[in-house]
Design a protein around this motif. Structure first.
Motif, PDB file in Angstrom:
ATOM      1  N   LYS A   1       0.885  -1.223  -0.065  1.00 34.07           N
ATOM      2  CA  LYS A   1      -0.012   0.303  -0.051  1.00 34.07           C
ATOM      3  C   LYS A   1       0.883   1.300   0.015  1.00 34.07           C
ATOM      4  O   LYS A   1       0.545   2.182  -0.848  1.00 34.07           O
ATOM      5  CB  LYS A   1      -0.951   0.046   1.388  1.00 34.07           C
ATOM      6  N   HIS A   2       1.973   1.219   0.872  1.00 38.54           N
ATOM      7  CA  HIS A   2       2.680   2.351   1.004  1.00 38.54           C
ATOM      8  C   HIS A   2       3.537   2.737  -0.359  1.00 38.54           C
ATOM      9  O   HIS A   2       3.673   3.859  -0.995  1.00 38.54           O
ATOM     10  CB  HIS A   2       3.773   2.050   1.818  1.00 38.54           C
ATOM     11  N   MET A   3       3.906   1.559  -1.171  1.00 40.56           N
ATOM     12  CA  MET A   3       4.746   1.784  -2.317  1.00 40.56           C
ATOM     13  C   MET A   3       3.349   2.237  -3.459  1.00 40.56           C
ATOM     14  O   MET A   3       4.152   2.832  -4.375  1.00 40.56           O
ATOM     15  CB  MET A   3       5.278   0.553  -2.715  1.00 40.56           C
ATOM     16  N   LYS A   4       2.495   1.780  -3.382  1.00 37.35           N
ATOM     17  CA  LYS A   4       1.479   2.264  -4.561  1.00 37.35           C
ATOM     18  C   LYS A   4       1.271   3.677  -4.296  1.00 37.35           C
ATOM     19  O   LYS A   4       1.387   4.490  -5.326  1.00 37.35           O
ATOM     20  CB  LYS A   4       0.254   1.515  -4.218  1.00 37.35           C
ATOM     21  N   ALA A   5       1.206   4.123  -3.131  1.00 38.18           N
ATOM     22  CA  ALA A   5       1.247   5.632  -2.975  1.00 38.18           C
ATOM     23  C   ALA A   5       2.297   6.256  -3.416  1.00 38.18           C
ATOM     24  O   ALA A   5       2.179   7.264  -3.880  1.00 38.18           O
ATOM     25  CB  ALA A   5       0.926   5.775  -1.569  1.00 38.18           C
ATOM     26  N   ALA A   6       3.684   5.597  -3.180  1.00 38.26           N
ATOM     27  CA  ALA A   6       4.826   6.264  -3.644  1.00 38.26           C
ATOM     28  C   ALA A   6       4.965   6.615  -5.121  1.00 38.26           C
ATOM     29  O   ALA A   6       5.375   7.489  -5.617  1.00 38.26           O
ATOM     30  CB  ALA A   6       5.999   5.488  -3.124  1.00 38.26           C
ATOM     31  N   PHE A   7       4.229   5.614  -5.876  1.00 42.26           N
ATOM     32  CA  PHE A   7       4.401   5.577  -7.358  1.00 42.26           C
ATOM     33  C   PHE A   7       3.152   6.358  -7.853  1.00 42.26           C
ATOM     34  O   PHE A   7       3.248   6.578  -9.260  1.00 42.26           O
ATOM     35  CB  PHE A   7       4.773   4.085  -7.981  1.00 42.26           C
ATOM     36  N   GLY A   8       2.276   6.804  -7.210  1.00 40.08           N
ATOM     37  CA  GLY A   8       1.175   7.372  -7.580  1.00 40.08           C
ATOM     38  C   GLY A   8       0.067   6.636  -8.736  1.00 40.08           C
ATOM     39  O   GLY A   8       0.088   5.530  -8.582  1.00 40.08           O
ATOM     40  N   THR A   9      -0.297   7.318  -9.624  1.00 35.13           N
ATOM     41  CA  THR A   9      -1.155   6.744 -10.528  1.00 35.13           C
ATOM     42  C   THR A   9      -0.687   5.691 -11.482  1.00 35.13           C
ATOM     43  O   THR A   9      -1.180   4.935 -12.073  1.00 35.13           O
ATOM     44  CB  THR A   9      -2.160   7.874 -11.523  1.00 35.13           C
ATOM     45  N   SER A  10       0.551   5.924 -11.761  1.00 30.87           N
ATOM     46  CA  SER A  10       1.396   5.007 -12.703  1.00 30.87           C
ATOM     47  C   SER A  10       1.984   3.679 -11.762  1.00 30.87           C
ATOM     48  O   SER A  10       2.606   3.043 -12.553  1.00 30.87           O
ATOM     49  CB  SER A  10       2.666   5.579 -13.099  1.00 30.87           C
ATOM     50  N   TRP A  11       1.631   3.523 -10.722  1.00 33.64           N
ATOM     51  CA  TRP A  11       1.839   2.125  -9.928  1.00 33.64           C
ATOM     52  C   TRP A  11       1.736   0.712 -10.482  1.00 33.64           C
ATOM     53  O   TRP A  11       2.471   0.103 -10.732  1.00 33.64           O
ATOM     54  CB  TRP A  11       1.436   2.320  -8.423  1.00 33.64           C
ATOM     55  N   LYS A  12       0.677   0.949 -11.437  1.00 32.18           N
ATOM     56  CA  LYS A  12       0.181  -0.706 -11.733  1.00 32.18           C
ATOM     57  C   LYS A  12       1.210  -0.763 -12.931  1.00 32.18           C
ATOM     58  O   LYS A  12       1.711  -1.868 -13.324  1.00 32.18           O
ATOM     59  CB  LYS A  12      -1.130  -0.705 -12.522  1.00 32.18           C
ATOM     60  N   GLU A  13       1.250   0.210 -13.844  1.00 30.20           N
ATOM     61  CA  GLU A  13       2.050   0.214 -15.164  1.00 30.20           C
ATOM     62  C   GLU A  13       3.652  -0.032 -14.648  1.00 30.20           C
ATOM     63  O   GLU A  13       4.185  -0.962 -15.215  1.00 30.20           O
ATOM     64  CB  GLU A  13       2.132   1.477 -15.826  1.00 30.20           C
ATOM     65  N   VAL A  14       4.052   0.709 -13.667  1.00 27.38           N
ATOM     66  CA  VAL A  14       5.573   0.555 -13.312  1.00 27.38           C
ATOM     67  C   VAL A  14       5.915  -0.821 -12.386  1.00 27.38           C
ATOM     68  O   VAL A  14       6.778  -1.304 -12.797  1.00 27.38           O
ATOM     69  CB  VAL A  14       5.874   1.721 -12.413  1.00 27.38           C
ATOM     70  N   LEU A  15       5.041  -1.106 -11.562  1.00 29.80           N
ATOM     71  CA  LEU A  15       5.224  -2.196 -10.598  1.00 29.80           C
ATOM     72  C   LEU A  15       4.533  -3.556 -11.182  1.00 29.80           C
ATOM     73  O   LEU A  15       5.068  -4.547 -10.286  1.00 29.80           O
ATOM     74  CB  LEU A  15       4.838  -1.808  -9.024  1.00 29.80           C
ATOM     75  N   CYS A  16       3.637  -3.643 -11.920  1.00 26.92           N
ATOM     76  CA  CYS A  16       3.143  -4.880 -12.369  1.00 26.92           C
ATOM     77  C   CYS A  16       3.317  -5.250 -13.960  1.00 26.92           C
ATOM     78  O   CYS A  16       2.726  -6.513 -14.084  1.00 26.92           O
ATOM     79  CB  CYS A  16       1.722  -4.874 -12.117  1.00 26.92           C
ATOM     80  N   GLY A  17       3.782  -4.355 -14.704  1.00 24.44           N
ATOM     81  CA  GLY A  17       3.945  -4.669 -16.038  1.00 24.44           C
ATOM     82  C   GLY A  17       5.028  -6.111 -16.101  1.00 24.44           C
ATOM     83  O   GLY A  17       5.786  -6.143 -15.226  1.00 24.44           O
ATOM     84  N   LYS A  18       4.759  -6.798 -17.150  1.00 19.70           N
ATOM     85  CA  LYS A  18       5.474  -8.033 -17.243  1.00 19.70           C
ATOM     86  C   LYS A  18       6.483  -8.049 -18.472  1.00 19.70           C
ATOM     87  O   LYS A  18       7.334  -9.144 -18.845  1.00 19.70           O
ATOM     88  CB  LYS A  18       4.621  -9.173 -17.176  1.00 19.70           C
ATOM     89  N   GLN A  19       6.551  -7.043 -19.578  1.00 13.53           N
ATOM     90  CA  GLN A  19       7.029  -7.310 -20.774  1.00 13.53           C
ATOM     91  C   GLN A  19       8.405  -6.145 -20.693  1.00 13.53           C
ATOM     92  O   GLN A  19       8.015  -4.973 -20.331  1.00 13.53           O
ATOM     93  CB  GLN A  19       6.252  -6.838 -21.877  1.00 13.53           C
ATOM     94  N   VAL A  20       9.256  -6.506 -21.300  1.00 14.54           N
ATOM     95  CA  VAL A  20      10.527  -5.653 -21.484  1.00 14.54           C
ATOM     96  C   VAL A  20      10.122  -4.805 -22.727  1.00 14.54           C
ATOM     97  O   VAL A  20       9.787  -5.244 -23.862  1.00 14.54           O
ATOM     98  CB  VAL A  20      11.593  -6.518 -21.894  1.00 14.54           C
TER      99      VAL A  20
END
Length: 275
Positions: A110-129
């Motif tokens: 939760k803390h890190m989602k807030a740290a990355f803001g609205t782009s958290w899903k793209e940055v922290l969950c993406g799976k493709q190079v």
């Protein structure tokens, strides 16, 4: 004579002829007093709760920065210049943690989602190079701990974020460098490890820093009272890593740090002196 014996035997068998024993002592003074439930002092309870909240409540960004700079200067015997201090601004180099969320492992995501803001899903969950955008082996979030066990424990807080793109463990315990080099050839969003192995992997150019945006420094003390900032060998390895690869990026505003855990008070356990 026979009739007399028969009457005696009947009287012995007849329970009505037996003398009844009292079920309880007749003396009222012998009764055990029932223990009254102990009532806690509400003032004490409130004070205890306040203490717990202070321990669990995250430090503010300014408190984190002040603590980090003090630790850096003290451990390395240096004094930062006024120009460097001006560059280290709270809003550009420190992750502000939510004061409404405790600093336990389960709330780490939760803390890190807030740290990355609205782009958290793209940055922290993406799976493709993505060529030119997401290099292999370059995490966006790096967790630095004092031990392998603690590094693994903290990864539990990211389970919801690492289903499609697994986090990489960067420590030497039961893991070979070659194995980690192979893992770092794929996309990596989150990595967690110890200073010595992290530095080694950067040195051999297996661990890239092109995407690195946040470094989470786990400063929770272990059972002996040591932490990343106080465990002698690990402390030296961390500051060596930081000075070589992270300090310049922090000054330039390309990197933010987060102190996760209770800030050192100056009274930490220093270990027994050798006699």
């Amino acid at each position: 004579m026979g009739s007399v014996k028969t009457e005696k035997s009947r009287s012995l068998k007849n329970p009505k002829n037996k003398r009844k024993k009292p079920l309880a002592p007749t003396n009222l003074n012998n009764k055990k007093k029932s223990k009254k439930p102990r009532i806690q002092n509400p003032q004490t309870t409130n004070n205890n709760n306040e203490i717990i909240q202070k321990v669990q409540q995250p430090a503010s960004a300014s408190e984190q920065l002040s603590c980090f700079l003090n630790q850096f200067q003290s451990a390395n015997g240096v004094q930062l210049s006024s120009l460097e201090l001006e560059s280290l601004k709270v809003d550009t180099c420190i992750v502000e943690l939510s004061q409404d969320t405790d600093q336990d492992v389960e709330n780490l995501g939760k803390h890190m989602k807030a740290a990355f803001g609205t782009s958290w899903k793209e940055v922290l969950c993406g799976k493709q190079v993505l060529e030119g955008k997401v290099d292999p082996g370059s995490p966006a979030l790096l967790v630095v701990s004092s031990s392998a066990l603690r590094a693994i424990e903290l990864l539990r807080g990211f389970r919801t974020l690492t289903k499609d793109c697994h986090a990489v463990k960067l420590f030497s315990k039961h893991m070979k460098v070659e194995e980690q080099v192979s893992l770092l050839k794929n996309r990596v969003n989150i990595a967690s490890g110890t200073p010595s192995r992290i530095k080694k992997l950067i040195d051999i150019e297996a661990l890239a820093l092109s995407r690195l945006a946040v470094i989470l420094l786990d400063i929770h003390p272990d059972v002996k009272g040591y932490s990343l900032f106080t465990l002698p060998q690990v402390r030296d390895e961390f500051w060596d890593l930081y000075k070589n690869y992270f300090h310049r990026r922090l000054l330039e505003g390309d990197l933010r740090i987060c102190l996760y855990g209770p800030l050192p008070s100056g009274n930490e356990f220093k270990g027994k002196k050798s006699t």
